[in-house]
Design an enzyme around this catalytic site. Structure first.
Site, short mmCIF file in Angstrom:
data_model
loop_
_atom_site.label_atom_id
_atom_site.label_comp_id
_atom_site.label_asym_id
_atom_site.label_seq_id
_atom_site.Cartn_x
_atom_site.Cartn_y
_atom_site.Cartn_z
N CYS A 70 0.82 -1.22 0.00
CA CYS A 70 0.00 0.00 0.00
C CYS A 70 0.85 1.26 0.00
O CYS A 70 0.33 2.36 -0.16
CB CYS A 70 -0.97 0.00 1.18
SG CYS A 70 -0.20 0.33 2.78
N HIS A 106 0.02 11.37 15.87
CA HIS A 106 -0.66 10.64 14.80
C HIS A 106 0.30 9.64 14.16
O HIS A 106 1.42 10.00 13.79
CB HIS A 106 -1.14 11.64 13.73
CG HIS A 106 -1.71 11.00 12.51
ND1 HIS A 106 -2.98 10.47 12.48
CD2 HIS A 106 -1.19 10.80 11.27
CE1 HIS A 106 -3.21 9.96 11.27
NE2 HIS A 106 -2.14 10.15 10.52
N HIS A 109 -3.53 4.88 10.07
CA HIS A 109 -4.90 4.35 10.18
C HIS A 109 -4.85 2.83 10.20
O HIS A 109 -3.87 2.22 9.77
CB HIS A 109 -5.76 4.83 9.01
CG HIS A 109 -6.03 6.31 9.05
ND1 HIS A 109 -5.16 7.23 8.51
CD2 HIS A 109 -7.05 7.02 9.61
CE1 HIS A 109 -5.64 8.45 8.72
NE2 HIS A 109 -6.79 8.36 9.37
N ASP A 113 -8.23 -5.16 6.13
CA ASP A 113 -7.81 -6.04 5.03
C ASP A 113 -6.41 -6.62 5.27
O ASP A 113 -5.67 -6.90 4.33
CB ASP A 113 -7.84 -5.27 3.70
CG ASP A 113 -6.99 -3.99 3.76
OD1 ASP A 113 -6.20 -3.83 4.73
OD2 ASP A 113 -7.11 -3.16 2.85
N ARG A 121 -4.77 -4.28 9.14
CA ARG A 121 -3.60 -3.63 8.53
C ARG A 121 -3.39 -2.28 9.20
O ARG A 121 -4.15 -1.35 8.95
CB ARG A 121 -3.81 -3.44 7.02
CG ARG A 121 -2.74 -2.53 6.38
CD ARG A 121 -2.80 -2.55 4.85
NE ARG A 121 -4.11 -2.18 4.33
CZ ARG A 121 -4.43 -0.96 3.88
NH1 ARG A 121 -3.55 0.02 3.86
NH2 ARG A 121 -5.65 -0.73 3.42
N CYS A 123 -1.63 0.74 9.01
CA CYS A 123 -0.96 1.44 7.92
C CYS A 123 -0.33 2.70 8.52
O CYS A 123 -1.04 3.65 8.85
CB CYS A 123 -2.04 1.76 6.88
SG CYS A 123 -1.45 2.60 5.43
#
Ligand code: FE
Length: 135
Positions: A70, A106, A109, A113, A121, A123
Site C-alpha cells: 500500500c 498521529h 490508520h 484487510d 492492517r 498502515c
C-alpha cells in the site's frame, strides 16, 4: 541545576516543532500523511522494534510487519496497550485513526484487510516511526 525535571512529552506546539523534523511535525502533530512509497522504513526487513518518532514509546515489533503493497509500513498488530484508536471522518471517509498512547502523536490508520492472525492492517507513516535494530 535545572529547576524542574525535563518532561518526556513537550507541553507546547513550539517545543514539538523544535524537537521534530518538519515532516515528522506535519505527520505526528498535524495528522498529515506522507507520500506513499517514500518512507525510509517501508522496505525495512531488519529485526527490531518500531518506536514513536515523537516520544520514543515502543509501538510495533518487526515480527508483525508485512508487505501490504500500500506504500506505507504495515503491521498486523501493535504492541499491547501502546496505541489508541479514534474514529476519523476527515476527507469524506470514515477511517480509524491510530495514535501513540503516550504522546497522542498521529501514526496512521487501521484497516480490515490485513493478514492472519488479526485481519488488520495498521498502515503507519514511516515519518512517525523510529527503528531500533535488535542486532
Ligand atoms: Fe509517542
Amino acid at each position: 541545576m535545572p529547576r524542574k525535571k525535563k518532561s518526556d512529552i513537550p507541553e507546547s506546539e513550539d517545543e514539538w516543532k523544535r524537537r521534530l523534523t518538519p515532516e515528522q511535525y506535519r505527520v505526528l502533530r498535524g495528522k498529515d500523511t506522507e507520500i506513499p512509497f517514500t518512507g525510509k522504513l517501508l522496505f525495512n526487513k531488519e529485526k527490531g522494534t518500531y518506536s514513536c518518532a515523537a516520544c520514543g514509546a515502543e509501538l510495533f515489533s518487526s515480527e508483525t510487519k508485512y508487505d501490504s503493497d500500500c506504500g506505507w509500513p504495515s503491521f498486523y498488530a501493535p504492541l499491547k496497550d501502546k496505541v489508541e484508536l479514534h474514529e476519523d471522518k476527515s476527507l469524506g471517509m470514515v477511517r480509524i485513526e491510530v495514535t501513540c498512547k503516550k504522546c497522542g502523536g498521529h501514526l496512521g490508520h487501521v484497516f480490515d484487510d490485513g493478514p492472519k492472525p488479526t485481519g488488520k492492517r495498521y498502515c503507519i507513516n514511516s515519518a512517525s516511526l523510529a527503528f531500533i535494530s535488535k542486532t
